[in-house]
Write a protein that holds these residues in place. Sequence first.
Motif, PDB file in Angstrom:
ATOM      1  N   GLY A 426       0.814  -1.200   0.000  1.00 54.88           N
ATOM      2  CA  GLY A 426       0.000   0.000   0.000  1.00 54.88           C
ATOM      3  C   GLY A 426       0.849   1.252   0.000  1.00 54.88           C
ATOM      4  N   THR A 427       0.195   2.391   0.235  1.00 54.42           N
ATOM      5  CA  THR A 427       0.890   3.681   0.251  1.00 54.42           C
ATOM      6  C   THR A 427       0.441   4.482   1.459  1.00 54.42           C
ATOM      7  OG1 THR A 427      -0.829   4.734  -1.101  1.00 54.42           O
ATOM      8  CG2 THR A 427       1.033   3.722  -2.273  1.00 54.42           C
ATOM      9  N   LEU A 428       1.292   5.431   1.835  1.00 57.69           N
ATOM     10  CA  LEU A 428       0.976   6.376   2.910  1.00 57.69           C
ATOM     11  C   LEU A 428       1.443   7.740   2.449  1.00 57.69           C
ATOM     12  CD1 LEU A 428      -0.160   6.627   5.816  1.00 57.69           C
ATOM     13  CD2 LEU A 428       2.207   6.480   6.617  1.00 57.69           C
ATOM     14  N   THR A 429       0.518   8.674   2.350  1.00 59.26           N
ATOM     15  CA  THR A 429       0.841   9.988   1.816  1.00 59.26           C
ATOM     16  C   THR A 429       0.231  11.073   2.682  1.00 59.26           C
ATOM     17  OG1 THR A 429      -1.104   9.891   0.372  1.00 59.26           O
ATOM     18  CG2 THR A 429       0.994   9.154  -0.568  1.00 59.26           C
ATOM     19  N   ALA A 430       0.838  12.250   2.579  1.00 59.91           N
ATOM     20  CA  ALA A 430       0.282  13.460   3.203  1.00 59.91           C
ATOM     21  C   ALA A 430      -0.442  14.234   2.117  1.00 59.91           C
ATOM     22  CB  ALA A 430       1.393  14.295   3.828  1.00 59.91           C
ATOM     23  N   GLU A 431      -1.734  14.503   2.339  1.00 56.18           N
ATOM     24  CA  GLU A 431      -2.550  15.130   1.314  1.00 56.18           C
ATOM     25  C   GLU A 431      -3.102  16.459   1.823  1.00 56.18           C
ATOM     26  OE1 GLU A 431      -5.409  12.368  -0.193  1.00 56.18           O
ATOM     27  OE2 GLU A 431      -3.874  10.872  -0.748  1.00 56.18           O
ATOM     28  N   PRO A 432      -3.512  17.307   0.905  1.00 55.22           N
ATOM     29  CA  PRO A 432      -3.985  18.644   1.317  1.00 55.22           C
ATOM     30  C   PRO A 432      -5.206  18.562   2.247  1.00 55.22           C
ATOM     31  CG  PRO A 432      -3.599  18.550  -1.057  1.00 55.22           C
ATOM     32  CD  PRO A 432      -3.497  17.142  -0.562  1.00 55.22           C
ATOM     33  N   HIS A 433      -5.262  19.509   3.178  1.00 55.85           N
ATOM     34  CA  HIS A 433      -6.387  19.597   4.120  1.00 55.85           C
ATOM     35  C   HIS A 433      -6.615  21.073   4.425  1.00 55.85           C
ATOM     36  CE1 HIS A 433      -8.661  19.081   7.915  1.00 55.85           C
ATOM     37  NE2 HIS A 433      -9.072  17.964   7.327  1.00 55.85           N
ATOM     38  N   PRO A 434      -7.865  21.508   4.394  1.00 55.04           N
ATOM     39  CA  PRO A 434      -8.102  22.960   4.577  1.00 55.04           C
ATOM     40  C   PRO A 434      -7.739  23.479   5.960  1.00 55.04           C
ATOM     41  CG  PRO A 434     -10.176  21.735   4.537  1.00 55.04           C
ATOM     42  CD  PRO A 434      -9.093  20.775   4.140  1.00 55.04           C
ATOM     43  N   HIS A 435      -7.770  22.626   6.987  1.00 58.84           N
ATOM     44  CA  HIS A 435      -7.525  23.105   8.354  1.00 58.84           C
ATOM     45  C   HIS A 435      -6.595  22.149   9.093  1.00 58.84           C
ATOM     46  CE1 HIS A 435     -10.755  25.930   7.573  1.00 58.84           C
ATOM     47  NE2 HIS A 435     -11.575  24.926   7.299  1.00 58.84           N
ATOM     48  N   GLY A 436      -5.370  21.988   8.653  1.00 61.76           N
ATOM     49  CA  GLY A 436      -4.428  21.144   9.362  1.00 61.76           C
ATOM     50  C   GLY A 436      -3.795  20.095   8.463  1.00 61.76           C
ATOM     51  N   ALA A 437      -3.488  18.946   9.071  1.00 66.96           N
ATOM     52  CA  ALA A 437      -2.785  17.870   8.356  1.00 66.96           C
ATOM     53  C   ALA A 437      -3.750  16.728   8.069  1.00 66.96           C
ATOM     54  CB  ALA A 437      -1.601  17.371   9.177  1.00 66.96           C
ATOM     55  N   ARG A 438      -3.453  16.008   6.988  1.00 66.47           N
ATOM     56  CA  ARG A 438      -4.279  14.856   6.594  1.00 66.47           C
ATOM     57  C   ARG A 438      -3.332  13.771   6.059  1.00 66.47           C
ATOM     58  NH1 ARG A 438      -7.054  14.096   1.411  1.00 66.47           N
ATOM     59  NH2 ARG A 438      -8.652  12.479   1.604  1.00 66.47           N
ATOM     60  N   ILE A 439      -3.265  12.657   6.785  1.00 65.83           N
ATOM     61  CA  ILE A 439      -2.429  11.524   6.396  1.00 65.83           C
ATOM     62  C   ILE A 439      -3.353  10.406   5.918  1.00 65.83           C
ATOM     63  CG2 ILE A 439      -0.604   9.951   7.078  1.00 65.83           C
ATOM     64  CD1 ILE A 439       0.196  12.854   7.249  1.00 65.83           C
ATOM     65  N   VAL A 440      -3.097   9.870   4.719  1.00 63.86           N
ATOM     66  CA  VAL A 440      -3.978   8.883   4.098  1.00 63.86           C
ATOM     67  C   VAL A 440      -3.183   7.617   3.788  1.00 63.86           C
ATOM     68  CG1 VAL A 440      -5.564   8.398   2.195  1.00 63.86           C
ATOM     69  CG2 VAL A 440      -5.342  10.729   3.075  1.00 63.86           C
ATOM     70  N   ALA A 441      -3.703   6.494   4.295  1.00 59.59           N
ATOM     71  CA  ALA A 441      -3.132   5.181   3.979  1.00 59.59           C
ATOM     72  C   ALA A 441      -4.086   4.457   3.040  1.00 59.59           C
ATOM     73  CB  ALA A 441      -2.916   4.363   5.247  1.00 59.59           C
ATOM     74  N   ARG A 442      -3.547   3.909   1.954  1.00 62.19           N
ATOM     75  CA  ARG A 442      -4.335   3.129   1.003  1.00 62.19           C
ATOM     76  C   ARG A 442      -3.757   1.719   0.934  1.00 62.19           C
ATOM     77  NH1 ARG A 442      -4.455   8.338  -1.035  1.00 62.19           N
ATOM     78  NH2 ARG A 442      -6.558   9.084  -1.627  1.00 62.19           N
ATOM     79  N   LEU A 443      -4.597   0.739   1.245  1.00 62.20           N
ATOM     80  CA  LEU A 443      -4.171  -0.659   1.303  1.00 62.20           C
ATOM     81  C   LEU A 443      -5.089  -1.484   0.419  1.00 62.20           C
ATOM     82  CD1 LEU A 443      -3.754  -0.844   5.178  1.00 62.20           C
ATOM     83  CD2 LEU A 443      -1.917  -0.532   3.505  1.00 62.20           C
ATOM     84  N   PRO A 444      -4.551  -2.464  -0.304  1.00 58.45           N
ATOM     85  CA  PRO A 444      -5.393  -3.273  -1.199  1.00 58.45           C
ATOM     86  C   PRO A 444      -6.392  -4.119  -0.413  1.00 58.45           C
ATOM     87  CG  PRO A 444      -3.161  -4.160  -1.097  1.00 58.45           C
ATOM     88  CD  PRO A 444      -3.129  -2.843  -0.377  1.00 58.45           C
ATOM     89  N   LEU A 445      -7.627  -4.143  -0.899  1.00 57.96           N
ATOM     90  CA  LEU A 445      -8.674  -4.940  -0.271  1.00 57.96           C
ATOM     91  C   LEU A 445      -8.418  -6.418  -0.477  1.00 57.96           C
ATOM     92  CD1 LEU A 445     -11.858  -2.920  -1.321  1.00 57.96           C
ATOM     93  CD2 LEU A 445     -10.960  -3.154   0.999  1.00 57.96           C
ATOM     94  N   SER A 446      -8.902  -7.219   0.441  1.00 60.65           N
ATOM     95  CA  SER A 446      -8.833  -8.671   0.289  1.00 60.65           C
ATOM     96  C   SER A 446      -9.723  -9.088  -0.867  1.00 60.65           C
ATOM     97  CB  SER A 446      -9.289  -9.355   1.587  1.00 60.65           C
ATOM     98  OG  SER A 446      -9.371 -10.753   1.398  1.00 60.65           O
ATOM     99  N   PRO A 447      -9.316 -10.067  -1.691  1.00 56.96           N
ATOM    100  CA  PRO A 447     -10.142 -10.496  -2.826  1.00 56.96           C
ATOM    101  C   PRO A 447     -11.527 -10.947  -2.402  1.00 56.96           C
ATOM    102  CG  PRO A 447      -7.937 -11.420  -3.005  1.00 56.96           C
ATOM    103  CD  PRO A 447      -8.040 -10.794  -1.646  1.00 56.96           C
ATOM    104  N   GLU A 448     -11.692 -11.472  -1.190  1.00 60.70           N
ATOM    105  CA  GLU A 448     -12.983 -11.952  -0.738  1.00 60.70           C
ATOM    106  C   GLU A 448     -13.819 -10.851  -0.091  1.00 60.70           C
ATOM    107  OE1 GLU A 448     -10.121 -13.288   0.186  1.00 60.70           O
ATOM    108  OE2 GLU A 448     -10.043 -15.106  -1.048  1.00 60.70           O
TER     109      GLU A 448
END
Length: 453
Positions: A426-448
Amino acid sequence: MWPGSVRARATLGATAVVALALAAVSLALMGILHANLQRSAKETATQQADKVGRLAAQGTLPDLLPVAPGADFIQVVDAEGHVVAASQNLTGRPPIGHLRTDEGPLRATWSGEPFGDEHRQRIVAVTATTPGSTVTVYAGTSLRDADQADEITSVVLGIGAPLLLATVALVTWWVTGRALRPVEAIRSEVAEITGHALHRRVPVPDAQDEIARLARTMNVTLDRLEDAVVRQRRFIADASHELRSPITVLRTQLEVALAHPDPELWPDLVSEVLEDTVRLQDLAADLLFLARLDAAEPAESGPLDLADLCRTTLAARHGDRILIDAGLQAGVTIEGSRSRLTRLLTNLLDNAQRHADRRIELTLRADRATDTAVLEVSDDGPGIPEADRDRVFERFTRLDDARSRDLGGAGLGLAIARDIAGHHHGTLTAEPHPHGARIVARLPLSPEAVPAD
């Protein structure tokens, strides 16, 4: 006895293959040539014998028999073994009596018959019935041309074959040497690369062949190796610096306690020493965890409900400065390690607790368009400048160094979280946020996994 170099093995192999092919072709050529000449001689002798046999059957057999072109001699012998007629070159010679045709027409090759010379003769014997008796007609054709052709062919092959093999060996040796010259250049360059010269790269040949692809692949590998070594050296230097600071503080505090043995000051000193010891222990634990991630140590993995993991993690947190608002979508399942993903979420929440002003939000949802689970932690703190959104995940990075030290941060939390996400594809990124910080983790879903709406 087998050559040790690729060049020698290629030359030996090519020469051996050509030698075998040349031997097979030579044998086939000589066999075909010999068979054709033999067949031609037999056909010529047979035609001559049949022609004379017809004359004998008609009773018009002359005493001196003419020889057709291609035939060498003709002789007609009666049943008593007397020569009835013959070609001019056999006049006065005894009959060829040892040749028999009792079992049908005779087709034979004889050496020295009937002239006694060194060349062979192809002799055909047929029987014919005359008005008075039965005669045997002998017709022969010299195999002198066939023998000479065999000799010439053998000499040519005996001289030409070694020359051809030598040419093949020399050309293969030269071509293989030119082909392997870039390999030798690559080997020489790699031999010069040491831990203090990782910036060097192997030469890439101009030709777009396998060796050029090998050189490019090796340079990419050297790039990764140099990057890993640089990261390791930076990590060791930063770790040494981070460990030295709390150790120095501990030593100072202990020296103060020894210099001022006042029991009334000891509770405060012991409290400070304990605080720094805990900080040192946490730092050592983080370094050990990073070392395990770098070593790619396997962890237990299986289907994992992220919503349940988030609820369990939030329930285990006590004494947080700010209450966390959670919005969790049910049924978001991935394949992963529960302990490591718990560490990822804990690090993100700890980071938000350090920098938030009054609000922290935790959200979980499934992105069906990309088949990923999206885990977001946002706060209303000072935020992360756009220029630092990638640098913040580097090890020992502090955007506010003094504040992070006061709050116990060593700049490893987000680095550990990103490594954990990477180990789960997966990935972990810092993304724009209007009022502070926003950290987003994206992980692949299980096939089931079938996320609920």
